[in-house]
Design a protein around this motif. Structure first.
Motif, short mmCIF file in Angstrom:
data_model
loop_
_atom_site.label_atom_id
_atom_site.label_comp_id
_atom_site.label_asym_id
_atom_site.label_seq_id
_atom_site.Cartn_x
_atom_site.Cartn_y
_atom_site.Cartn_z
N ALA A 58 0.92 -1.38 0.06
CA ALA A 58 -0.11 -0.05 0.05
C ALA A 58 0.84 1.45 0.00
O ALA A 58 1.82 1.33 0.77
N ASN A 59 0.50 2.23 -0.61
CA ASN A 59 1.26 3.48 -0.83
C ASN A 59 0.37 4.87 -0.65
O ASN A 59 -0.77 4.71 -1.29
N ILE A 60 0.77 5.44 0.08
CA ILE A 60 0.24 6.96 0.34
C ILE A 60 0.96 8.06 -0.04
O ILE A 60 2.21 7.90 0.54
N ASN A 88 -0.41 -5.42 -8.47
CA ASN A 88 -1.09 -5.84 -7.10
C ASN A 88 -0.70 -4.72 -6.04
O ASN A 88 -0.70 -5.24 -4.77
N SER A 89 -0.36 -3.61 -6.25
CA SER A 89 -0.29 -2.51 -5.45
C SER A 89 -1.36 -1.41 -5.36
O SER A 89 -2.02 -1.22 -6.11
N ILE A 90 -1.77 -0.90 -4.02
CA ILE A 90 -2.81 0.25 -4.02
C ILE A 90 -2.16 1.58 -3.65
O ILE A 90 -0.94 1.53 -2.86
N TYR A 91 -2.43 2.41 -4.60
CA TYR A 91 -1.76 3.86 -4.47
C TYR A 91 -2.79 4.72 -4.13
O TYR A 91 -3.86 4.87 -5.10
N LEU A 92 -2.72 5.50 -3.11
CA LEU A 92 -3.70 6.33 -2.72
C LEU A 92 -2.94 7.70 -2.60
O LEU A 92 -1.91 7.85 -2.41
N ALA A 115 -7.86 9.60 -2.03
CA ALA A 115 -8.32 9.45 -0.92
C ALA A 115 -8.58 10.47 0.16
O ALA A 115 -7.38 11.29 0.44
N ASP A 116 -9.41 10.89 0.98
CA ASP A 116 -9.48 11.90 1.92
C ASP A 116 -10.11 11.62 3.19
O ASP A 116 -10.61 12.58 3.81
N ASN A 117 -9.96 10.20 3.65
CA ASN A 117 -10.43 10.00 4.88
C ASN A 117 -9.34 10.31 5.91
O ASN A 117 -8.33 10.46 5.54
#
Length: 420
Positions: A58-60, A88-92, A115-117
């Protein structure tokens, strides 16, 4: 270990930490108390995030959208780097609460998972605290630091921000019906930062601000050469005084929009600027720029076919500093007024005639008619880089690789200034 801890605690001194809170609460558009709560929660969420990363990729990332200059470069660079993202990686990605350009935000949202949570916000906020304290942390394999975003221009393609056919038709119609500009017309975008930009008449950057009237002579010259001139700006102090149907005060018109800001620069012949955020839009679209520069060190002369007009500096005795003296004093590496005041050295504004000759040179250059003194250009850059290079050789670039040039007229007129 004690020295390390002492160094980190230094950043938590009330004055420095208060400044950090001011900037961060503005980025997230929340009050300082609430930001402190987010920091507290962020400590635990930061740990949770790193535990998750052990098992799942996961990446932010954070993009500063409050200023158009940072927004366009960070956003464009991020979208380009996403093309090589790991499978298979998530980039937010989180954008600042205040968005400087809604058209750009709309374009990025089509390519970036926003993403703004509060979980994401708290992780980013805590990372900002660690960065502020000089503690390295990694929450994404895409790195967007203040330095890298400017040193990676070549990664950004000219079509990173593109226009649909509908947008092209819309933009062409507005230009023709409202601004009296056909796309076949030659026009120049004039981008002049003044103290209305950040309401900073007495701020630490007020030497970067210009009076728009100093550009009247250049506007007349451009009109004589067959161009229309479009004065850009989202927030400006005053209207233009020069009355001419080919000099368009777009910044003060009711037709100004975030969309049209980009469309105008995209289709112009070239840009004239005193170095401010919208310059980066021109750079993305590969437009030549006439730069009127205070901090020459902030311009990368090997990236675009630009022409640069430096500014003179005088000391407290009103004596002009030559190029070597200015370089050794670090005058080309800061925009801050406090730095100049401390050294009792002051930047001078260019003359209207120098700006006029600058725009004329660019006209000749884009039409392959400009004859430059290559030896004089080489001499300038050698003098400039020599005192600025450190032991590691950082910042030293081979003169032969320069694409930009110092105004030829300026060098010929002031040769004794920079060689003595």
């Amino acid at each position: 270990m004690k020295k390390f801890i002492k160094k980190k605690i230094y950043y938590l001194f009330p004055q420095r930490f208060s400044s950090f809170l001011e900037v961060q609460s503005s980025l997230f558009n929340i009050n300082k108390v609430f930001f402190l709560i987010i920091l507290f929660v962020g400590f635990f969420n930061f740990l949770i995030f790193f535990i998750v990363r052990v098992f799942f990729s996961a990446n932010i990332n954070f993009i500063d959208s409050t200023r158009i200059g940072h927004f366009v470069i960070q956003g464009c660079l991020y979208t380009e780097l996403l093309k090589n993202k790991k499978k298979n990686s998530i980039y937010l990605c989180y954008f600042s609460a205040n968005v400087s350009n809604n058209f750009l935000f709309y374009k990025f949202k089509k390519k970036i998972k926003v993403a703004d949570n509060y979980f994401v916000i708290s992780v980013i906020a805590f990372q900002h605290l660690l960065d502020f304290m000089g503690i390295s942390s990694k929450i994404s394999d895409i790195k967007l630091t203040n330095k890298s975003k400017f040193w990676k221009w070549d990664l950004i393609k000219h079509n990173t921000i593109n226009f649909t056919n509908i947008e092209k038709t819309k933009g062409s119609k507005i230009l023709k019906d409202k601004l009296n500009i056909n796309l076949k017309d030659k026009y120049v975008c004039l981008i002049v930062r003044d103290d209305a930009y950040l309401n900073d008449k007495n701020s630490d950057h007020h030497y970067r601000n210009f009076n728009i009237d100093i550009f009247d002579l250049a506007a007349k010259e451009l009109i004589r050469l067959g161009y229309k001139v479009v004065r850009m700006g989202k927030k400006v102090r005053k209207e233009i005084k020069l009355k001419n149907s080919n000099y368009i005060d777009y910044a003060n018109s009711s037709h100004r929009s975030d969309f049209l800001d980009f469309f105008l620069i995209k289709n112009c012949a070239y840009v004239v600027s005193n170095v401010t955020g919208p310059d980066n839009i021109a750079t993305i679209f590969k437009k030549p720029i006439c730069f009127i520069v205070l901090a020459l060190g902030f311009i990368f002369p090997y990236k675009n076919d630009n022409i640069i007009l430096p500014r003179f500096f005088i000391n407290k005795k009103k004596k002009l500093l030559n190029l070597s003296q200015a370089c050794k004093a670090g005058l080309f590496t800061t925009n801050k007024s406090s730095f100049y005041l401390k050294k009792k050295i002051f930047p001078l504004y260019p003359t209207s005639n120098n700006i006029k000759m600058l725009v004329r040179e660019m006209h000749l250059k884009i039409n392959n008619k400009l004859k430059i003194n290559k030896n004089m250009q080489k001499k300038f850059w050698q003098l400039y880089y020599s005192p600025n290079s450190d032991k590691k050789g950082n910042g030293v670039i081979e003169v032969k690789n320069f694409k930009s040039q110092i105004s030829n007229y300026f060098l010929l007129k002031n040769y004794k200034w920079f060689v003595k």
